[in-house]
Design an enzyme around this catalytic site. Sequence first.
Site, mmCIF file in Angstrom:
data_model
loop_
_atom_site.group_PDB
_atom_site.id
_atom_site.type_symbol
_atom_site.label_atom_id
_atom_site.label_comp_id
_atom_site.label_asym_id
_atom_site.label_seq_id
_atom_site.Cartn_x
_atom_site.Cartn_y
_atom_site.Cartn_z
ATOM 1 N N LYS A 259 -3.855 -25.319 42.868
ATOM 2 C CA LYS A 259 -5.077 -24.883 42.155
ATOM 3 C C LYS A 259 -5.928 -26.092 41.771
ATOM 4 O O LYS A 259 -7.154 -26.059 41.825
ATOM 5 C CB LYS A 259 -4.692 -24.081 40.906
ATOM 6 C CG LYS A 259 -5.873 -23.739 39.990
ATOM 7 C CD LYS A 259 -6.777 -22.669 40.592
ATOM 8 C CE LYS A 259 -8.177 -22.616 40.006
ATOM 9 N NZ LYS A 259 -8.326 -22.329 38.621
ATOM 10 N N GLY B 24 -3.387 -13.324 25.551
ATOM 11 C CA GLY B 24 -4.649 -14.065 25.640
ATOM 12 C C GLY B 24 -5.739 -13.254 26.304
ATOM 13 O O GLY B 24 -5.994 -13.387 27.504
ATOM 14 N N HIS C 60 -7.655 -27.230 44.797
ATOM 15 C CA HIS C 60 -8.732 -26.248 45.001
ATOM 16 C C HIS C 60 -9.939 -26.624 44.140
ATOM 17 O O HIS C 60 -11.080 -26.649 44.609
ATOM 18 C CB HIS C 60 -8.234 -24.842 44.636
ATOM 19 C CG HIS C 60 -9.319 -23.828 44.440
ATOM 20 N ND1 HIS C 60 -10.120 -23.789 43.313
ATOM 21 C CD2 HIS C 60 -9.765 -22.832 45.235
ATOM 22 C CE1 HIS C 60 -11.002 -22.824 43.434
ATOM 23 N NE2 HIS C 60 -10.805 -22.213 44.587
ATOM 24 N N ASN C 61 -9.691 -26.911 42.880
ATOM 25 C CA ASN C 61 -10.809 -27.236 41.986
ATOM 26 C C ASN C 61 -11.476 -28.552 42.375
ATOM 27 O O ASN C 61 -12.693 -28.694 42.261
ATOM 28 C CB ASN C 61 -10.324 -27.300 40.530
ATOM 29 C CG ASN C 61 -10.092 -25.908 39.962
ATOM 30 O OD1 ASN C 61 -9.866 -24.965 40.707
ATOM 31 N ND2 ASN C 61 -10.137 -25.779 38.654
ATOM 32 N N GLU D 242 -13.590 -27.716 45.129
ATOM 33 C CA GLU D 242 -14.739 -26.980 44.554
ATOM 34 C C GLU D 242 -15.802 -27.973 44.044
ATOM 35 O O GLU D 242 -16.996 -27.817 44.327
ATOM 36 C CB GLU D 242 -14.207 -26.101 43.423
ATOM 37 C CG GLU D 242 -15.240 -25.306 42.665
ATOM 38 C CD GLU D 242 -14.568 -24.526 41.522
ATOM 39 O OE1 GLU D 242 -13.531 -23.876 41.738
ATOM 40 O OE2 GLU D 242 -15.085 -24.595 40.386
ATOM 41 N N SER E 65 -7.691 -18.338 40.739
ATOM 42 C CA SER E 65 -9.075 -18.779 40.956
ATOM 43 C C SER E 65 -9.997 -17.592 41.197
ATOM 44 O O SER E 65 -9.585 -16.571 41.718
ATOM 45 C CB SER E 65 -9.154 -19.715 42.159
ATOM 46 O OG SER E 65 -10.518 -20.029 42.402
HETATM 47 P P1 NDP Z 1 -11.188 -18.063 26.709
HETATM 48 O O1 NDP Z 1 -11.627 -19.119 25.774
HETATM 49 O O2 NDP Z 1 -12.166 -17.025 27.110
HETATM 50 O O3 NDP Z 1 -9.927 -17.306 26.055
HETATM 51 C C1 NDP Z 1 -8.874 -18.008 25.492
HETATM 52 C C2 NDP Z 1 -7.807 -17.034 25.034
HETATM 53 O O4 NDP Z 1 -6.728 -17.790 24.524
HETATM 54 C C3 NDP Z 1 -8.262 -16.087 23.931
HETATM 55 O O5 NDP Z 1 -7.605 -14.871 24.087
HETATM 56 C C4 NDP Z 1 -7.791 -16.812 22.670
HETATM 57 O O6 NDP Z 1 -7.510 -15.927 21.592
HETATM 58 C C5 NDP Z 1 -6.506 -17.412 23.169
HETATM 59 N N1 NDP Z 1 -6.145 -18.599 22.399
HETATM 60 C C6 NDP Z 1 -6.876 -19.703 22.224
HETATM 61 N N2 NDP Z 1 -6.205 -20.593 21.455
HETATM 62 C C7 NDP Z 1 -5.030 -20.006 21.146
HETATM 63 C C8 NDP Z 1 -3.914 -20.412 20.379
HETATM 64 N N3 NDP Z 1 -3.867 -21.616 19.810
HETATM 65 N N4 NDP Z 1 -2.883 -19.558 20.263
HETATM 66 C C9 NDP Z 1 -2.914 -18.342 20.852
HETATM 67 N N5 NDP Z 1 -3.948 -17.892 21.584
HETATM 68 C C10 NDP Z 1 -4.993 -18.725 21.737
HETATM 69 O O7 NDP Z 1 -10.555 -18.805 27.978
HETATM 70 P P2 NDP Z 1 -10.521 -18.347 29.503
HETATM 71 O O8 NDP Z 1 -10.097 -16.924 29.579
HETATM 72 O O9 NDP Z 1 -11.759 -18.767 30.193
HETATM 73 O O10 NDP Z 1 -9.372 -19.319 30.077
HETATM 74 C C11 NDP Z 1 -7.980 -19.037 29.900
HETATM 75 C C12 NDP Z 1 -7.215 -19.918 30.871
HETATM 76 O O11 NDP Z 1 -7.620 -19.583 32.192
HETATM 77 C C13 NDP Z 1 -7.476 -21.419 30.706
HETATM 78 O O12 NDP Z 1 -6.316 -22.139 31.001
HETATM 79 C C14 NDP Z 1 -8.529 -21.676 31.757
HETATM 80 O O13 NDP Z 1 -8.573 -23.029 32.162
HETATM 81 C C15 NDP Z 1 -8.053 -20.757 32.870
HETATM 82 N N6 NDP Z 1 -9.033 -20.379 33.869
HETATM 83 C C16 NDP Z 1 -10.305 -20.069 33.518
HETATM 84 C C17 NDP Z 1 -11.235 -19.722 34.474
HETATM 85 C C18 NDP Z 1 -12.630 -19.339 34.114
HETATM 86 O O14 NDP Z 1 -13.457 -19.197 35.038
HETATM 87 N N7 NDP Z 1 -12.947 -19.147 32.828
HETATM 88 C C19 NDP Z 1 -10.870 -19.689 35.907
HETATM 89 C C20 NDP Z 1 -9.486 -19.946 36.147
HETATM 90 C C21 NDP Z 1 -8.630 -20.308 35.163
HETATM 91 P P3 NDP Z 1 -8.585 -15.615 20.417
HETATM 92 O O15 NDP Z 1 -9.293 -14.373 20.836
HETATM 93 O O16 NDP Z 1 -7.752 -15.433 19.222
HETATM 94 O O17 NDP Z 1 -9.484 -16.798 20.319
#
Ligand code: NDP
Length: 479
Positions: free
Chosen positions: A189, A16, A192-193, A196, A134
Amino acid sequence: MKTPGAMTKPQTGLIGLGTMGAALALNIAEKGFPIAVWNRTTSVTHAFKAGAGPLADRITPTDTLADLVAAMAAPRAIVLMVPAGPTVDDMLAALAPLLSADDLVIDAGNANFHDTNRRTAQGLPFRFMGIGVSGGEEGARHGPAIMAGGTPEDWTRMAPVFRAIAAKAEDGTPCADYMGQAGAGHFVKSVHNGIEYADMQMIAEVYGVMRDGLGLTAPEIAPVFARWNEGALRSYLVEISAAVAAATDPIKGGALLDMIVDAAGQKGTGRWTAIEAQNLAAPIPVIEAAVMARNVSSRRGERAAGEVLYGPAPTRADLSLDDLEHALIAGKILCYAQGFAMMTAAATDFGWALGMPAIARVWRAGCIIRSAMLNDMATALAAHPGQNLILAPFFADHLRRSLPSLRRVVAAGALNGLGLPALSAGLAWFDLMRTARGTANMIQGQRDFFGLHGFQRLDGQDYPHGPWADHEATVSATP
Ligand code: NDP
């Protein structure tokens, strides 16, 4: 984990490469751990490697999950950074036929801790842990706070990686620690949120008093937050509030803050915290008020209709900036006291380790709620285990000094029509918590009257019902 090196076959993998995953993978590589990566959209994987600069030689891009597993040395540790919910279950199912019993999958997304408990219990054919991460993208790239759940053995196995990539507190301690079995990390977490949300809401409330009650402009408000950030309120959120208030609209000039729509979104973690607090019977009214306020913020049409019907709030509060600063200090202490008490209740309920001083220490750097006050909270929680933070001498002194200001601010808000739900909720909770003889005797009397629930007497005498008990049938039949 083996000693890291540039040419070693990676033992660490990541699935991811979105905002968080890409930043975390670069952080892991930068700390010397070679890493294999896979992303659903393959072009993203290769673009990631191509953009990794000097870290590229530590990154192994793979096109399929089978390739990912084959590219790694056993025992593998694969971080999942995908959207919480069914996607995590889908990924675990896809990995199941590929991994061995010693391999470890780490869900680092914002999972609901009940899901992490379920996944831990469901008998996956590999090891599994859930960690709360976080700090947003910046934290993931340069040092997040990490709240780890799972078995102690898996924590010990991953601790060198987590500690290496985590933020470091001012005393150099890595902000990564073990919270307890199964969903404990995701639970912390989530709290924490919730905190937040509450910190942000209280800052927004005080901003509102400055704007609507004192008639200050955004450029006038910015240095106030900046000054507060030099004192007891020193924190990331107060610091960025100063920057947000100071920003100029690049399109029209003027204060950007005045152009931003006043409707706040949420992804659900604050709501989960509020729901879980109800399940635990743990009062967290400041967080609940913050979740409520976000929900109200999105009802723009109704709010506008309300203003037409009732007229705009009378403003111009008679308050000093000093009062506002101290109200925010008091609100913050009350909010954290509630959050730590909720986690103490959860530790008992779920049988988790959850060391409160350790949680406060993990939150000192890297995460969104990082603040100077968490140092003092860690010290107070260690000195008075299991005790509510408002009873700790250090914070009692703080509260004695700041509560008069909180009372003036809440009172002025009520008199002037300035909604201050989180600050008010904190004060109401405090007033209940400092009152030895409360008012639930009336509730117990009522409950006994209509339901014969019984009550305890202060003098300990055995007389469990009121005199109305004899007439209960007659009374119940009365409409
Ligand atoms: P993004 O939307 O930026 O990225 C999501 C990722 O997951 C991409 O790599 C995407 O791949 C992949 N993905 C989405 N759907 C699927 C699927 N069905 N099967 C396989 N891969 C999939 O999300 P974030 O990086 O922001 O968030 C990721 C996690 O981290 C979440 O759980 C979020 O809640 C958590 N988080 C986020 C924070 C933030 O500030 N953004 C802070 C702390 C935690 P593709 O490129 O193919 O779309």
